[in-house]
Design a protein around this motif. Structure first.
Motif, PDB file in Angstrom:
ATOM      1  N   LEU A  58       0.839  -1.190   0.000  1.00 19.10           N
ATOM      2  CA  LEU A  58       0.000   0.000   0.000  1.00 19.10           C
ATOM      3  C   LEU A  58       0.876   1.243   0.000  1.00 19.10           C
ATOM      4  O   LEU A  58       1.932   1.273   0.625  1.00 19.10           O
ATOM      5  CB  LEU A  58      -0.926   0.019   1.219  1.00 19.10           C
ATOM      6  CG  LEU A  58      -1.974  -1.083   1.319  1.00 19.10           C
ATOM      7  CD1 LEU A  58      -2.831  -0.873   2.571  1.00 19.10           C
ATOM      8  CD2 LEU A  58      -2.854  -1.105   0.080  1.00 19.10           C
ATOM      9  N   LYS A  59       0.388   2.257  -0.685  1.00 22.40           N
ATOM     10  CA  LYS A  59       1.048   3.561  -0.709  1.00 22.40           C
ATOM     11  C   LYS A  59       0.119   4.565  -0.033  1.00 22.40           C
ATOM     12  O   LYS A  59      -1.094   4.368   0.011  1.00 22.40           O
ATOM     13  CB  LYS A  59       1.347   3.985  -2.144  1.00 22.40           C
ATOM     14  CG  LYS A  59       2.248   3.011  -2.907  1.00 22.40           C
ATOM     15  CD  LYS A  59       2.426   3.470  -4.356  1.00 22.40           C
ATOM     16  CE  LYS A  59       3.222   2.453  -5.160  1.00 22.40           C
ATOM     17  NZ  LYS A  59       4.634   2.393  -4.774  1.00 22.40           N
ATOM     18  N   THR A  60       0.667   5.639   0.488  1.00 22.76           N
ATOM     19  CA  THR A  60      -0.120   6.647   1.195  1.00 22.76           C
ATOM     20  C   THR A  60       0.155   8.024   0.614  1.00 22.76           C
ATOM     21  O   THR A  60       1.305   8.390   0.368  1.00 22.76           O
ATOM     22  CB  THR A  60       0.222   6.658   2.697  1.00 22.76           C
ATOM     23  OG1 THR A  60      -0.015   5.361   3.235  1.00 22.76           O
ATOM     24  CG2 THR A  60      -0.642   7.664   3.442  1.00 22.76           C
ATOM     25  N   TYR A  66      -3.616   3.496  -0.804  1.00 20.70           N
ATOM     26  CA  TYR A  66      -4.071   2.929  -2.070  1.00 20.70           C
ATOM     27  C   TYR A  66      -3.113   1.864  -2.557  1.00 20.70           C
ATOM     28  O   TYR A  66      -1.947   1.800  -2.145  1.00 20.70           O
ATOM     29  CB  TYR A  66      -4.233   4.032  -3.128  1.00 20.70           C
ATOM     30  CG  TYR A  66      -2.936   4.656  -3.601  1.00 20.70           C
ATOM     31  CD1 TYR A  66      -2.299   4.184  -4.759  1.00 20.70           C
ATOM     32  CD2 TYR A  66      -2.335   5.706  -2.904  1.00 20.70           C
ATOM     33  CE1 TYR A  66      -1.116   4.752  -5.204  1.00 20.70           C
ATOM     34  CE2 TYR A  66      -1.155   6.274  -3.334  1.00 20.70           C
ATOM     35  CZ  TYR A  66      -0.545   5.798  -4.493  1.00 20.70           C
ATOM     36  OH  TYR A  66       0.642   6.350  -4.918  1.00 20.70           O
ATOM     37  N   SER A  67      -3.628   1.008  -3.416  1.00 19.09           N
ATOM     38  CA  SER A  67      -2.803   0.023  -4.095  1.00 19.09           C
ATOM     39  C   SER A  67      -2.790   0.356  -5.578  1.00 19.09           C
ATOM     40  O   SER A  67      -3.647   1.101  -6.076  1.00 19.09           O
ATOM     41  CB  SER A  67      -3.357  -1.386  -3.865  1.00 19.09           C
ATOM     42  OG  SER A  67      -4.691  -1.468  -4.329  1.00 19.09           O
ATOM     43  N   ALA A  74      -5.110   3.556  -9.542  1.00 27.07           N
ATOM     44  CA  ALA A  74      -5.139   3.467  -8.084  1.00 27.07           C
ATOM     45  C   ALA A  74      -6.457   2.878  -7.584  1.00 27.07           C
ATOM     46  O   ALA A  74      -7.532   3.212  -8.088  1.00 27.07           O
ATOM     47  CB  ALA A  74      -4.928   4.841  -7.472  1.00 27.07           C
ATOM     48  N   CYS A  75      -6.349   2.012  -6.580  1.00 26.87           N
ATOM     49  CA  CYS A  75      -7.512   1.486  -5.859  1.00 26.87           C
ATOM     50  C   CYS A  75      -7.443   2.011  -4.431  1.00 26.87           C
ATOM     51  O   CYS A  75      -6.487   1.701  -3.704  1.00 26.87           O
ATOM     52  CB  CYS A  75      -7.506  -0.036  -5.858  1.00 26.87           C
ATOM     53  SG  CYS A  75      -8.819  -0.768  -4.835  1.00 26.87           S
ATOM     54  N   ILE A  76      -8.395   2.813  -4.022  1.00 25.95           N
ATOM     55  CA  ILE A  76      -8.420   3.350  -2.668  1.00 25.95           C
ATOM     56  C   ILE A  76      -8.745   2.216  -1.693  1.00 25.95           C
ATOM     57  O   ILE A  76      -9.782   1.566  -1.799  1.00 25.95           O
ATOM     58  CB  ILE A  76      -9.473   4.469  -2.518  1.00 25.95           C
ATOM     59  CG1 ILE A  76      -9.184   5.619  -3.487  1.00 25.95           C
ATOM     60  CG2 ILE A  76      -9.518   4.973  -1.074  1.00 25.95           C
ATOM     61  CD1 ILE A  76      -7.894   6.350  -3.241  1.00 25.95           C
ATOM     62  N   GLU A  77      -7.828   1.986  -0.747  1.00 27.43           N
ATOM     63  CA  GLU A  77      -8.010   0.920   0.236  1.00 27.43           C
ATOM     64  C   GLU A  77      -8.426   1.450   1.602  1.00 27.43           C
ATOM     65  O   GLU A  77      -9.056   0.733   2.383  1.00 27.43           O
ATOM     66  CB  GLU A  77      -6.703   0.117   0.383  1.00 27.43           C
ATOM     67  CG  GLU A  77      -6.157  -0.467  -0.908  1.00 27.43           C
ATOM     68  CD  GLU A  77      -6.931  -1.665  -1.414  1.00 27.43           C
ATOM     69  OE1 GLU A  77      -7.934  -2.042  -0.769  1.00 27.43           O
ATOM     70  OE2 GLU A  77      -6.549  -2.228  -2.452  1.00 27.43           O
TER      71      GLU A  77
END
Length: 398
Positions: A58-60, A66-67, A74-77
């Motif tokens: 995951l990135k922030t 998001y991934s 981007a997929c918001i997690e």
């Protein structure tokens, strides 16, 4: 632990009332296309029950975790913003935002969001419905240029209006009419809404798992004018005031836990053409009897006549009545069903249709009381309908 191993995973799903666990069949047929491993949930018989692709990294940025998908979007997690009016951006770190993961708005009920604005770039929302934890949500907003989704009066639909995705659970009003083009109520679409009444369109064909679950104010569900064939797992579970249900002639399957914990439901007409009734489908309801049509071929364990407490203890009501045409019917088989491997034995009362009709006629006659007995008069004779004594031994008078 549950008393009966056969139902362990299922009943825990019923008690938890969370769609991620409740999907006893595969809940999603869309690949999120993440560069990731796949997490598979199984039941106690080691059958796959749900799949959800989870990101390996995951990135922030800007209050979002998001991934990155294989399509480099981007997929918001997860959202860390505490703003009541949340706006999901079109891009994050230069990547187009196309997906919402199942925990996009949190994994508990503390999400503060009252409005959520979705980007025009959004293409897919997790089948586990990330909005379920937004207990303060009043409105969902989409742009005119979004090609996958649109909103009508704050309610989220697919772009073509054939699926209702989310009715915000804090939205004002106690009645709602689903759009006439809608054929599917998505997973958890009305989860925990405050609605008392929902009007269903004739085009409706599918109600997915938890579709209308835990709607504690809902009093009626008239599906008789729809084309629904299957009520998916848990779709009305926990609707504690639901007392009036009308099923369509098209109904073939009532899956597991559909009306579980609908404690105000005291009667229901099961249409001819119904084929199968799932496990715990009517557990913890107000039903004292069930008239089973001859078309029914299968009734799963604990479908009728059982209560299930919070710790998972299952108790059968020996006075529950199953009504069927004969001793070869599904009603009779279920009334006396047993399984030595799982240590259970049903012993419900079985009546034929004629016997049950005569019983109801007697119960509907005017009642009188004399001494310890309640009785009615039929054809010049007294028929005892209830004994009021608490003594271990009673004598029935002439």
């Amino acid at each position: 632990m549950l008393n009966i191993k056969k139902t362990a995973a299922f009943v825990m799903s019923l008690l938890l009332c969370v769609p991620s666990y409740a999907a006893v069949t595969a809940a999603a047929d869309v690949d999120l296309k993440h560069e990731s491993s796949e997490d598979i949930l199984v039941d106690d018989d080691i059958n796959a029950v749900d799949t959800e692709t989870v990101s390996s990294e995951l990135k922030t940025a800007d209050g979002f975790s998001y991934s990155v998908t294989v399509d480099n979007t981007a997929c918001i997690e997860m959202c860390t913003s505490k703003e009541k009016d949340l706006v999901i951006p079109d891009t994050i770190d230069g990547l187009k935002v196309t997906n919402l993961g199942k925990t996009a708005f949190g994994s508990d009920d503390t999400a503060p969001y009252e409005t959520i604005t979705l980007p025009d770039t959004l293409e897919y929302i997790s089948a586990s419905n990330p909005f379920i934890h937004c207990k303060s949500l009043k409105e969902i907003i989409t742009g005119e240029n979004n090609t996958a989704y649109k909103t009508a009066d704050g309610v989220l639909y697919s772009k073509d209006m054939t699926e209702i995705v989310c009715y915000p659970c804090a939205k004002s009003g106690d009645s709602y009419t689903i759009d006439k083009k809608t054929t599917k109520i998505g997973a958890s679409a009305f989860y925990c809404s405050k609605l008392k009444n929902i009007t269903f369109p004739s085009a409706l064909e599918t109600v997915e798992h938890h579709g209308i679950s835990n709607c504690e104010n809902l009093v009626s569900a008239d599906l008789s004018g729809t084309a629904v064939k299957t009520l998916d797992d848990f779709c009305f579970i926990g609707c504690t005031k639901l007392s009036d249900v009308k099923l369509p002639a098209t109904i073939q399957n009532i899956n597991g836990g559909v009306f579980a914990n609908c404690t105000s439901l005291e009667t229901i007409d099961l249409p001819m053409g119904l084929l199968a009734i799932g496990q715990s489908a009517f557990a913890n309801t107000g039903l004292t009897y069930a008239v089973i049509p001859d078309s029914v071929q299968e009734i799963d364990y604990s479908a009728f006549g059982y209560t299930i407490t919070d710790d998972g203890t299952e108790t059968a009501d020996p006075d529950f009545i199953l009504v069927g045409s004969n001793t070869g019917s599904a009603a009779y088989v279920y009334a006396k069903d047993s399984d030595s491997d799982y240590e259970y034995q049903n012993d419900f009362i079985f009546m034929t249709n004629d016997e049950f009709t005569k019983r109801q006629e007697i119960l509907n006659l005017e009642k009188f009381t004399e001494g310890d007995f309640e009785y009615t008069v039929q054809d010049g004779s007294a028929a005892v309908t209830n004994c009021l004594s608490n003594e271990e031994t009673v004598t029935v008078p002439e």
